[in-house]
Design an enzyme around this catalytic site. Structure first.
Site, PDB file in Angstrom:
ATOM      1  CG  PHE A   1      19.458  27.890  33.945  1.00 61.45           C
ATOM      2  CD1 PHE A   1      19.633  26.921  34.925  1.00 61.45           C
ATOM      3  CD2 PHE A   1      18.170  28.111  33.473  1.00 61.45           C
ATOM      4  CE1 PHE A   1      18.554  26.200  35.440  1.00 61.45           C
ATOM      5  CE2 PHE A   1      17.088  27.391  33.982  1.00 61.45           C
ATOM      6  CZ  PHE A   1      17.282  26.438  34.962  1.00 61.45           C
ATOM      7  CB  SER A   2      25.159  28.635  31.603  1.00 60.68           C
ATOM      8  OG  SER A   2      25.115  27.307  32.089  1.00 60.68           O
ATOM      9  CB  VAL A   3      23.422  34.285  32.127  1.00 60.15           C
ATOM     10  CG1 VAL A   3      23.792  35.738  32.395  1.00 60.15           C
ATOM     11  CG2 VAL A   3      22.769  34.161  30.750  1.00 60.15           C
TER      12      VAL A   3
END
Length: 414
Positions: free
Chosen positions: A131-133
């Site tokens: 995801f937003s990593v």
């Protein structure tokens, strides 16, 4: 679906038996058409199998040697205790794994693996959605191009992407996009299908569209529709659309899709052990804000390179100045109005979160529990995959952030 409230143990995807059998029983089959890959408890299986639900591009590791991470596993980490930030209850590190719906976690100390656990459907060789990593990889690539003089951080977005001239991004600078201080009519409310992130999900095709949907059919078409709301540069507001614009700019600057740029600039040079999967839309555009699916050890390698000022796999892969820009942190004054209860005195810059109260720690963070936590002072990197029922980090920060700090402090003491 089960009516009772499930915890980490009862919702374990192996226990649930998702997709088991040849063929699987009808009640154990998961499908994109029902959005099973994005809802609890079925997402606990799907996050380790995303390419079975959505199209992906391959981030190649190339043909070079793997950056070997030595291992010296310790038996004292599970017993480390800390207090939750919300209710003050005491937990052990081992207990926190279930509390945070952990799928996999790895701890590096001075570049050596001292702890590694895989749970549920996730194994050492299993790509898992980060995801937003993903944003922190993209932000680092953009900062690399700035350091090389190929991008001007003060350039207006309309100059970099003429397609955005009529959008709310037009007069924002690249730096404002990177630090998410743009002022846009875009809500990051994950539970609202009519929010900005919901509309972007429709354009991306992340989940099935409602019957009769007539909106943008890809991310390129969606981004120019976002309008302005307020003045750019005044305050931090977390919006994934910033990273989609940033990824587009990196790709346009390099003349290559972001999956290829990531492969050539970070993945292959760092000696990652496996290719990664990158979710793509109908045009082949990778989902820069949250579509990367690496294995856990490769997440840890990236974190270790950032801890070591860009040095990894025997060489200077990321320029020291790039990492220094991240470590310097962002504007605390711009960050404060966002009101993050568990990140007071923190900041955000170059698509990285700067952690408060821990002497320079910084983090890549994703919904449902994805994280790379870098603590240079303690010489510690923690990489984690999760499948928490609630998307927002506020649901598990109280039991994640103190756990990370406790482990770092314990290892720093020896």
């Amino acid at each position: 679906m089960p009516d009772k409230i499930l915890d980490a143990h009862s919702s374990d995807p192996v226990t649930m038996g998702w997709m088991e059998g040849l063929p699987p029983a009808p009640d154990k089959r998961l499908a994109w058409a029902r959005a099973d890959h994005m809802r609890f408890p079925t997402h606990r299986y799907a996050y380790s199998r995303m390419r079975e639900f959505l199209p992906t591009a391959r981030v190649s590791r190339g043909t070079g040697s793997i950056w070997q991470l030595p291992a010296a596993l310790r038996d004292d980490i599970d017993a480390i205790t800390f207090k939750a930030m919300d209710d003050g209850r005491e937990l052990t590190w081992a207990e926190s794994l279930a509390v945070n719906f952990t799928d996999a976690v790895l701890v590096l100390h001075r570049g050596t693996i001292v702890y590694e656990r895989y749970l549920g459907a996730t194994r050492q060789d299993t790509p898992h959605i980060a995801f937003s990593v993903t944003k922190s990889f993209v932000g680092t690539l953009a900062e690399m191009l700035i350091g090389e003089g190929r991008l001007d951080p003060q350039a207006p977005i309309a100059d970099l992407l003429p397609e955005m001239a009529g959008s709310g991004f037009a007069d924002a600078t690249l730096a404002q996009v990177m630090d998410m201080t743009t002022a846009l009519d875009f809500s990051e409310e994950y539970t609202d299908p009519s929010s900005g992130i919901g509309a972007m999900s429709n354009a991306l095709g992340l989940t099935p569209r409602a019957p009769g949907y007539a909106g943008p059919g890809d991310v390129y078409a969606f981004l120019p529709t976002i309008s302005k709301s307020g003045g750019h540069g005044e305050r931090f507001t977390y919006r994934t659309c910033n990273t989609e614009v940033l990824g587009w700019i990196v790709a346009r600057t390099e003349g290559k899709r972001i999956d290829q740029v990531l492969s050539e600039r970070i993945w292959a040079p760092l000696g990652m052990e496996q290719d990664a999967d990158f979710l793509i839309d109908s045009t082949g555009m990778p989902f820069a804000g949250g579509g990367l699916n690496p294995v856990l050890r490769d997440m840890a390698r990236f974190g270790e390179a950032m801890r070591c000022d860009g040095y990894g796999n025997g060489g200077q892969i990321i320029a020291r100045e790039v990492v220094a820009a991240v470590k310097a942190g962002g504007s605390k004054a711009a960050f404060a109005p966002a009101g993050y209860q568990w990140l007071k005195d923190g900041s955000y810059t170059r698509q990285w979160w700067i952690m408060p109260g821990n002497d320079g720690a910084f983090s890549a963070r994703g919904i449902h529990g994805q994280a790379i936590y870098v603590d240079p002072a303690a010489e510690v990197v923690i990489a984690r995959f999760g499948s928490h029922p609630i998307a927002a980090n506020t649901a598990f920060d109280p039991t994640s952030l103190p756990a990370f700090r406790a482990v770092a402090e314990h290892l720093a003491r020896g």
